[in-house]
Design a protein around this motif. Structure first.
Motif, PDB file in Angstrom:
ATOM      1  N   ASP A  10      72.187  28.087  44.270  1.00  0.00           N
ATOM      2  CA  ASP A  10      72.330  28.618  45.489  1.00  0.00           C
ATOM      3  C   ASP A  10      73.013  29.791  45.354  1.00  0.00           C
ATOM      4  OD1 ASP A  10      72.002  25.365  46.526  1.00  0.00           O
ATOM      5  OD2 ASP A  10      70.597  26.467  45.995  1.00  0.00           O
ATOM      6  N   LEU A  11      73.892  29.600  45.203  1.00  0.00           N
ATOM      7  CA  LEU A  11      74.989  31.117  44.549  1.00  0.00           C
ATOM      8  C   LEU A  11      73.891  32.314  44.081  1.00  0.00           C
ATOM      9  CD1 LEU A  11      77.504  32.624  45.246  1.00  0.00           C
ATOM     10  CD2 LEU A  11      78.208  32.114  43.299  1.00  0.00           C
ATOM     11  N   ILE A  12      74.155  32.876  43.442  1.00  0.00           N
ATOM     12  CA  ILE A  12      72.433  34.003  42.639  1.00  0.00           C
ATOM     13  C   ILE A  12      71.569  34.444  44.179  1.00  0.00           C
ATOM     14  CG2 ILE A  12      71.072  34.430  41.332  1.00  0.00           C
ATOM     15  CD1 ILE A  12      72.250  32.839  39.044  1.00  0.00           C
ATOM     16  N   LYS A  13      71.063  33.045  44.518  1.00  0.00           N
ATOM     17  CA  LYS A  13      70.271  33.583  45.914  1.00  0.00           C
ATOM     18  C   LYS A  13      70.164  33.923  46.935  1.00  0.00           C
ATOM     19  CE  LYS A  13      66.712  29.646  44.345  1.00  0.00           C
ATOM     20  NZ  LYS A  13      66.057  28.599  44.792  1.00  0.00           N
ATOM     21  N   SER A  84      90.704  38.298  53.079  1.00  0.00           N
ATOM     22  CA  SER A  84      90.432  37.048  52.544  1.00  0.00           C
ATOM     23  C   SER A  84      89.859  37.301  50.901  1.00  0.00           C
ATOM     24  CB  SER A  84      89.123  37.092  53.295  1.00  0.00           C
ATOM     25  OG  SER A  84      87.291  36.279  52.412  1.00  0.00           O
ATOM     26  N   PRO A  85      90.038  36.177  49.982  1.00  0.00           N
ATOM     27  CA  PRO A  85      90.097  36.279  48.127  1.00  0.00           C
ATOM     28  C   PRO A  85      88.236  35.958  48.249  1.00  0.00           C
ATOM     29  CG  PRO A  85      90.337  34.344  49.104  1.00  0.00           C
ATOM     30  CD  PRO A  85      90.255  35.052  50.718  1.00  0.00           C
ATOM     31  N   MET A  86      87.334  35.891  49.450  1.00  0.00           N
ATOM     32  CA  MET A  86      86.057  36.051  49.401  1.00  0.00           C
ATOM     33  C   MET A  86      85.388  35.673  49.951  1.00  0.00           C
ATOM     34  SD  MET A  86      86.282  31.026  49.506  1.00  0.00           S
ATOM     35  CE  MET A  86      87.590  30.953  48.593  1.00  0.00           C
ATOM     36  N   ILE A  87      83.818  35.707  49.791  1.00  0.00           N
ATOM     37  CA  ILE A  87      82.595  35.958  51.048  1.00  0.00           C
ATOM     38  C   ILE A  87      82.489  34.508  51.635  1.00  0.00           C
ATOM     39  CG2 ILE A  87      80.295  36.805  51.626  1.00  0.00           C
ATOM     40  CD1 ILE A  87      80.336  38.371  49.405  1.00  0.00           C
ATOM     41  N   GLY A  88      82.657  34.449  53.147  1.00  0.00           N
ATOM     42  CA  GLY A  88      81.934  33.639  53.814  1.00  0.00           C
ATOM     43  C   GLY A  88      82.632  33.580  55.295  1.00  0.00           C
ATOM     44  N   THR A  89      82.336  31.550  55.641  1.00  0.00           N
ATOM     45  CA  THR A  89      82.773  31.907  57.164  1.00  0.00           C
ATOM     46  C   THR A  89      84.404  31.216  57.698  1.00  0.00           C
ATOM     47  OG1 THR A  89      81.105  31.436  57.998  1.00  0.00           O
ATOM     48  CG2 THR A  89      82.144  30.941  59.245  1.00  0.00           C
ATOM     49  N   MET A 120      79.427  28.230  50.609  1.00  0.00           N
ATOM     50  CA  MET A 120      78.174  27.453  50.092  1.00  0.00           C
ATOM     51  C   MET A 120      78.680  26.139  50.378  1.00  0.00           C
ATOM     52  SD  MET A 120      76.871  29.558  47.143  1.00  0.00           S
ATOM     53  CE  MET A 120      75.537  28.873  46.470  1.00  0.00           C
ATOM     54  N   LYS A 121      78.598  25.781  51.518  1.00  0.00           N
ATOM     55  CA  LYS A 121      79.421  24.305  51.595  1.00  0.00           C
ATOM     56  C   LYS A 121      80.578  23.862  50.924  1.00  0.00           C
ATOM     57  CE  LYS A 121      75.482  23.681  54.009  1.00  0.00           C
ATOM     58  NZ  LYS A 121      75.260  24.260  55.914  1.00  0.00           N
ATOM     59  N   LEU A 122      81.354  25.243  51.012  1.00  0.00           N
ATOM     60  CA  LEU A 122      83.276  24.454  50.054  1.00  0.00           C
ATOM     61  C   LEU A 122      83.770  24.553  51.042  1.00  0.00           C
ATOM     62  CD1 LEU A 122      81.909  25.249  46.365  1.00  0.00           C
ATOM     63  CD2 LEU A 122      82.191  23.255  47.041  1.00  0.00           C
ATOM     64  N   PHE A 123      84.940  24.301  51.557  1.00  0.00           N
ATOM     65  CA  PHE A 123      85.446  24.401  52.336  1.00  0.00           C
ATOM     66  C   PHE A 123      86.496  25.231  51.522  1.00  0.00           C
ATOM     67  CE2 PHE A 123      82.782  22.707  54.702  1.00  0.00           C
ATOM     68  CZ  PHE A 123      82.666  22.912  55.879  1.00  0.00           C
ATOM     69  N   ASN A 124      86.898  26.246  51.865  1.00  0.00           N
ATOM     70  CA  ASN A 124      88.611  26.525  50.991  1.00  0.00           C
ATOM     71  C   ASN A 124      90.077  27.089  51.506  1.00  0.00           C
ATOM     72  OD1 ASN A 124      87.229  27.321  48.446  1.00  0.00           O
ATOM     73  ND2 ASN A 124      85.794  28.115  49.360  1.00  0.00           N
ATOM     74  N   GLU A 125      90.734  25.962  51.602  1.00  0.00           N
ATOM     75  CA  GLU A 125      92.414  26.176  52.477  1.00  0.00           C
ATOM     76  C   GLU A 125      92.469  27.326  51.720  1.00  0.00           C
ATOM     77  OE1 GLU A 125      94.492  22.769  51.923  1.00  0.00           O
ATOM     78  OE2 GLU A 125      93.240  22.373  53.716  1.00  0.00           O
ATOM     79  N   ILE A 126      93.035  28.399  52.103  1.00  0.00           N
ATOM     80  CA  ILE A 126      93.444  29.321  51.962  1.00  0.00           C
ATOM     81  C   ILE A 126      94.987  29.178  52.805  1.00  0.00           C
ATOM     82  CG2 ILE A 126      93.691  32.194  52.332  1.00  0.00           C
ATOM     83  CD1 ILE A 126      90.618  30.731  51.411  1.00  0.00           C
ATOM     84  N   GLU A 127      95.680  30.072  51.275  1.00  0.00           N
ATOM     85  CA  GLU A 127      97.479  29.566  51.160  1.00  0.00           C
ATOM     86  C   GLU A 127      97.834  31.047  51.219  1.00  0.00           C
ATOM     87  OE1 GLU A 127      98.395  27.250  48.479  1.00  0.00           O
ATOM     88  OE2 GLU A 127      97.029  25.162  49.479  1.00  0.00           O
ATOM     89  N   SER A 128      99.167  30.852  52.102  1.00  0.00           N
ATOM     90  CA  SER A 128     100.184  32.310  52.061  1.00  0.00           C
ATOM     91  C   SER A 128     100.495  32.608  50.868  1.00  0.00           C
ATOM     92  CB  SER A 128     101.066  32.199  53.499  1.00  0.00           C
ATOM     93  OG  SER A 128     101.793  33.314  53.346  1.00  0.00           O
TER      94      SER A 128
END
Length: 157
Positions: A10-13, A84-89, A120-128
């Motif tokens: 899914d990530l590759i797509k 942001s450390p990544m692409i996402g919402t 990709m349906k994974l919720f990543n907490e971003i910490e300071s």
């Protein structure tokens, strides 16, 4: 392994459809980098709010905002930008109707959760990674973000 084969497919797509040239994900015991050989996609956006006053204003007034812009930049040079450390919402809270993790003016410490980025349906907490005071939140809630996009301005203490 941190991701199963379906998540990797899914990530590759996603990467191939998004126009992004490279995505890297790194966890404790898992690291994946996906690169494409397609030409990068460049997006240019104009801000109508800034364009309207310049077009409607007389010549001397149009020069004033240009002169003021470096003052804002030099003032913000003292701030730390959290990116942001990544692409996402980007999400400011843990869910609809729940309080925001941080607001402008809040004091933060290293390790405080600032936001969630869903990828990709994974919720990543971003910490300071810094302590200080949130000066400005640069992204609206539920807005897509790119890797390395500025999210917060922090006045270090």
């Amino acid at each position: 392994m941190g991701m199963d084969i379906k998540q990797i497919q899914d990530l590759i797509k996603f990467v191939s459809k998004s126009g992004v040239n490279e995505v890297a994900i790194e966890e404790k015991d898992f690291k994946i980098t996906i690169k494409t050989n397609q030409e990068p996609t460049y997006v240019t956006a104009s801000v109508p709010v800034a364009a309207a006053p310049v077009a409607a204003a007389p010549q001397p007034t149009a020069v004033a905002p240009v002169a003021a812009a470096p003052a804002v930049v030099s003032e913000e040079a003292n701030f730390i930008t959290i990116k942001s450390p990544m692409i996402g919402t980007f999400y400011r809270s843990a869910g609809p109707g729940k309080p925001s993790f941080v607001n402008a003016g809040d004091e933060i410490s290293t390790g405080n959760v600032l936001c969630i980025i869903e990828a990709m349906k994974l919720f990543n907490e971003i910490e300071s990674e810094v302590s200080g005071k949130i000066v400005k939140i640069l992204v609206e809630d539920a807005q897509p973000v790119e890797f390395d996009q500025p999210l917060f301005l922090v006045d270090p203490r």
